[in-house]
Enzyme design. Structure first.
Site, PDB file in Angstrom:
ATOM      1  N   GLY A  21       0.816  -1.208   0.000  1.00  0.00           N
ATOM      2  CA  GLY A  21       0.000   0.000   0.000  1.00  0.00           C
ATOM      3  C   GLY A  21       0.847   1.254   0.000  1.00  0.00           C
ATOM      4  NE  ARG A  88      -3.562  -5.819   0.555  1.00  0.00           N
ATOM      5  CZ  ARG A  88      -2.978  -4.998   1.418  1.00  0.00           C
ATOM      6  NH1 ARG A  88      -2.032  -4.170   1.001  1.00  0.00           N
ATOM      7  NH2 ARG A  88      -3.314  -4.993   2.702  1.00  0.00           N
ATOM      8  CB  VAL A  89       3.636  -7.605  -0.223  1.00  0.00           C
ATOM      9  CG1 VAL A  89       3.931  -8.946  -0.862  1.00  0.00           C
ATOM     10  CG2 VAL A  89       4.147  -6.486  -1.129  1.00  0.00           C
ATOM     11  CB  SER A  91       0.022  -4.307   7.441  1.00  0.00           C
ATOM     12  OG  SER A  91      -0.678  -3.129   7.073  1.00  0.00           O
ATOM     13  CG  ASP A 205      -3.525  -3.715  13.763  1.00  0.00           C
ATOM     14  OD1 ASP A 205      -4.733  -3.779  14.047  1.00  0.00           O
ATOM     15  OD2 ASP A 205      -3.121  -3.550  12.592  1.00  0.00           O
TER      16      ASP A 205
END
Length: 239
Positions: A21, A88-89, A91, A205
């Site tokens: 992103g 896509r890499v 979080s 998270d």
């Protein structure tokens, strides 16, 4: 030729593009993992680079936050620059108690509260899934690297600050491995325009425990995920 959002030429991008992103994460990946990397896009600060990994031409470019942003970039890469595979890499947040901070999640499918795929699919539900071979190659790459990656469903949310806390209970009931904001949209674009896609996330998270990584860690320490993505490309070339 250049598009409204990408100032590159045909041939500047490889047929496989890794997409975080954050454009600064794209720069980090290019500088850390690729050889002879050169900048191929900088429109609106959405940095893109092309280089080689173990001799294989690979590109990396940011896609921004949310389905509308990533849909623009993935569509243009596929239709205007001949990109065949997008990984896509990014979080994700966890809701399940056994999913821990920094776990790697391979998104076999992606649920969503976005209506984008319904717009694409004549107001019907579209099963937003990754390409099977790309999933298999990522799983094999993770095993070879000694990474115990999790495989399953993601949830692509339209709202980062969701007012509906009860939805997390539903996600936990249905076994959602990670909450992010793009996978379902990328899978929809890939299906619409005949490309292949995969999402690999690192848990940044935990929504239940409130544990979280720092912004600096999210930019620079998710190396296992990047290595899995890159090695999976090499495995795909052997098929």
């Amino acid at each position: 030729m250049a598009t409204p959002h990408i100032n590159a030429e045909m041939g500047d991008f490889a047929d496989v593009v890794l997409m975080p992103g954050d454009p600064l994460r794209a720069k980090y990946i290019a500088e850390t993992f690729l050889e002879d990397a050169r900048e191929v896009n900088n429109v609106r600060g959405m940095l893109g680079f092309t280089g080689t990994y173990k001799g294989r031409k690979i590109s990396v470019m940011g896609h921004g936050m949310g389905i509308p942003s990533c849909s623009i970039y993935t569509k243009e890469l596929i239709t205007d620059f001949g990109v065949k595979k997008i990984i896509r890499v990014g979080s994700c947040g966890a809701v399940l108690p056994h999913v821990k901070l920094r776990d790697v999640v391979i998104g076999m499918g992606a649920c969503t509260d976005s209506k984008v795929n319904r717009i694409r699919f004549k107001d019907h539900d579209f099963a937003a899934i990754a390409d099977f071979d790309m999933v298999r190659n990522a799983v094999d790459a993770a095993k070879a690297l000694g990474v115990d990656a999790r495989v399953g469903n993601l949830f692509s949310a339209d709202l980062f600050y969701s007012p509906d806390g009860e939805m997390f209970d539903v996600m936990e009931k249905y076994g959602i491995l990670g909450v992010e904001m793009e996978a379902a949209g990328i899978y929809g674009v890939a299906a619409e325009f005949g490309a292949k896609a995969l999402t690999i996330c690192t848990v940044s998270d935990h929504i239940r425990t409130h544990e979280q990584t720092t912004a600096a860690e999210r930019q620079t320490t998710f190396n296992d995920m990047i290595k899995i993505a890159l090695e999976s490309v090499l495995l795909g070339d052997k098929e």
